[in-house]
Enzyme design. Structure first.
Site, PDB file in Angstrom:
ATOM      1  N   HIS A 179      -4.668   1.466   7.317  1.00 47.94           N
ATOM      2  CA  HIS A 179      -3.328   2.067   7.371  1.00 47.94           C
ATOM      3  C   HIS A 179      -3.191   3.196   6.340  1.00 47.94           C
ATOM      4  O   HIS A 179      -2.712   4.284   6.661  1.00 47.94           O
ATOM      5  CB  HIS A 179      -2.288   0.964   7.124  1.00 47.94           C
ATOM      6  CG  HIS A 179      -0.869   1.431   7.111  1.00 47.94           C
ATOM      7  ND1 HIS A 179       0.042   1.064   8.082  1.00 47.94           N
ATOM      8  CD2 HIS A 179      -0.194   2.232   6.252  1.00 47.94           C
ATOM      9  CE1 HIS A 179       1.212   1.631   7.815  1.00 47.94           C
ATOM     10  NE2 HIS A 179       1.091   2.339   6.700  1.00 47.94           N
ATOM     11  N   GLU A 180      -3.612   2.928   5.109  1.00 47.50           N
ATOM     12  CA  GLU A 180      -3.430   3.931   4.046  1.00 47.50           C
ATOM     13  C   GLU A 180      -4.352   5.127   4.250  1.00 47.50           C
ATOM     14  O   GLU A 180      -3.955   6.267   4.018  1.00 47.50           O
ATOM     15  CB  GLU A 180      -3.638   3.301   2.664  1.00 47.50           C
ATOM     16  CG  GLU A 180      -2.691   2.150   2.325  1.00 47.50           C
ATOM     17  CD  GLU A 180      -1.223   2.443   2.599  1.00 47.50           C
ATOM     18  OE1 GLU A 180      -0.796   3.616   2.490  1.00 47.50           O
ATOM     19  OE2 GLU A 180      -0.487   1.508   2.947  1.00 47.50           O
ATOM     20  N   GLY A 192       0.835  -1.192   0.000  1.00 43.86           N
ATOM     21  CA  GLY A 192       0.000   0.000   0.000  1.00 43.86           C
ATOM     22  C   GLY A 192       0.866   1.235   0.000  1.00 43.86           C
ATOM     23  O   GLY A 192       2.034   1.195   0.414  1.00 43.86           O
ATOM     24  N   HIS A 221      -3.030   7.547   6.712  1.00 45.11           N
ATOM     25  CA  HIS A 221      -1.993   8.442   6.171  1.00 45.11           C
ATOM     26  C   HIS A 221      -2.606   9.753   5.668  1.00 45.11           C
ATOM     27  O   HIS A 221      -1.962  10.799   5.739  1.00 45.11           O
ATOM     28  CB  HIS A 221      -1.289   7.782   4.975  1.00 45.11           C
ATOM     29  CG  HIS A 221      -0.090   6.960   5.336  1.00 45.11           C
ATOM     30  ND1 HIS A 221       1.028   7.494   5.924  1.00 45.11           N
ATOM     31  CD2 HIS A 221       0.180   5.644   5.140  1.00 45.11           C
ATOM     32  CE1 HIS A 221       1.934   6.529   6.089  1.00 45.11           C
ATOM     33  NE2 HIS A 221       1.442   5.392   5.627  1.00 45.11           N
ATOM     34  N   GLN A 238       2.946  10.018   1.091  1.00 48.01           N
ATOM     35  CA  GLN A 238       4.231   9.308   1.130  1.00 48.01           C
ATOM     36  C   GLN A 238       5.099   9.616  -0.090  1.00 48.01           C
ATOM     37  O   GLN A 238       6.293   9.282  -0.101  1.00 48.01           O
ATOM     38  CB  GLN A 238       4.013   7.796   1.235  1.00 48.01           C
ATOM     39  CG  GLN A 238       3.436   7.379   2.583  1.00 48.01           C
ATOM     40  CD  GLN A 238       3.278   5.886   2.649  1.00 48.01           C
ATOM     41  OE1 GLN A 238       2.324   5.339   2.130  1.00 48.01           O
ATOM     42  NE2 GLN A 238       4.239   5.200   3.254  1.00 48.01           N
ATOM     43  N   CYS A 297       5.485  -0.059   7.238  1.00 51.29           N
ATOM     44  CA  CYS A 297       5.175   1.106   6.404  1.00 51.29           C
ATOM     45  C   CYS A 297       6.401   1.445   5.565  1.00 51.29           C
ATOM     46  O   CYS A 297       7.523   1.415   6.084  1.00 51.29           O
ATOM     47  CB  CYS A 297       4.824   2.272   7.323  1.00 51.29           C
ATOM     48  SG  CYS A 297       4.437   3.796   6.458  1.00 51.29           S
ATOM     49  N   LEU A 298       6.186   1.783   4.308  1.00 56.40           N
ATOM     50  CA  LEU A 298       7.316   2.115   3.439  1.00 56.40           C
ATOM     51  C   LEU A 298       8.039   3.386   3.886  1.00 56.40           C
ATOM     52  O   LEU A 298       9.165   3.627   3.474  1.00 56.40           O
ATOM     53  CB  LEU A 298       6.858   2.252   1.980  1.00 56.40           C
ATOM     54  CG  LEU A 298       6.378   0.943   1.324  1.00 56.40           C
ATOM     55  CD1 LEU A 298       5.893   1.209  -0.085  1.00 56.40           C
ATOM     56  CD2 LEU A 298       7.473  -0.110   1.327  1.00 56.40           C
TER      57      LEU A 298
HETATM   58 ZN    ZN Z   1       2.327   3.581   5.684  1.00 57.41          ZN
END
Ligand code: ZN
Length: 152
Positions: A131-132, A46, A135, A51, A89-90
Site C-alpha cells: 500500500h505505501e 503506514g 503511494h 500524503q 488509508c489516512l
Molecule cells: Zn494510503
C-alpha cells in the site's frame, strides 16, 4: 518533530510519481520524524511522503506498535501468495475496500543512515508495504478495491 497535514483523496499530489532520495539530508530526517508523529496522531499503520505533500520515495510502516520501519527508496523485490482483506488509508478517512495483495513480500530499501537493507513481511505487514509503496507511484488502493464501504 511536528505533525503535518495529511493530503486528502482528490488532491493531485496523491497521483504523482515520487522522485528517489539521492542524499539523506537533515530535512529528510526531519520529514521521517514528522511522518511518524503524523501517523501516530492519526492512529495509522503506514504513511507515505506524498500524503504529507512531499513527492519523494519515502514511506513508514508500523503494524506492530513500537516497531517503526522507515523505508527510503523502497522496492518490492519478491512477492508470493495472495491475501484478500479490508484496507484503508489516512488520505481517505472512514473508507475501506477489499483489496487483493501478496501474502508475503520482500522489500529492499535504504534506512536513515544510508544503509541498504531487506525485510520480508507477511499478512498485514506485506499489505502495508504494498500500500505505501504504491503511494510513491501515485497509486491508491481505491484503484484495485473490489468494492468500497464507508464506516464511521
Ligand atoms: Zn494510503
Amino acid at each position: 518533530m511536528a505533525k503535518r497535514k495529511i493530503v486528502q483523496y482528490g488532491d493531485d499530489t496523491l497521483r504523482r510519481v515520487c522522485r528517489p532520495v539521492e542524499t539523506i539530508t537533515p530535512s529528510i530526517l526531519t520529514l521521517l520524524d514528522d511522518m511518524a508523529e503524523t501517523m501516530h496522531a492519526a492512529d495509522g499503520v503506514g504513511l507515505a511522503a506524498p500524503q504529507v505533500g512531499v513527492l519523494r520515495r519515502i514511506a513508514i510502516v508500523e503494524v506492530e506498535q513500537g516497531q517503526l520501519i522507515e523505508l527510503i527508496n523502497p522496492k518490492i523485490i519478491a512477492r508470493a501468495g495472495e491475501q484478500e482483506g479490508s484496507e484503508g488509508c489516512l488520505s481517505l478517512p472512514n473508507q475501506y475496500g477489499m483489496v487483493k495483495r501478496p501474502m508475503h513480500v520482500t522489500v529492499r530499501a535504504t534506512d536513515r543512515h544510508g544503509k541498504e537493507f531487506e525485510m520480508s513481511g507477511s499478512e498485514l505487514l506485506a499489505r502495508a508495504f504494498c500500500h505505501e509503496i504504491d503511494h510513491l507511484d501515485g497509486k491508491l488502493f481505491v484503484d484495485f478495491a473490489e468494492y468500497m464501504e464507508e464506516v464511521e
